[in-house]
Write a protein that holds these residues in place. Sequence first.
Motif: not given
Length: 66
Positions: A46-64
Amino acid sequence: MRSALRKAIDGVRWYVRELTDESAYDRYVAHVGTNHPHTPAPSRREFERMRTNRQEKDPRQGFRCC
């Protein structure tokens, strides 16, 4: 000699865990336990899913890439 080797191995292990952010979950569980004692900590998954979702929503994280 053995304790020096153990200290060196523990130091390398700590460094790699910090470098790869493997210890993020441990820090989060400690934070929840300290600041929110009546809230159960999420599972590792659950923690990794929350962290991934937060990173994907942040436009500063770049692209995947994939």
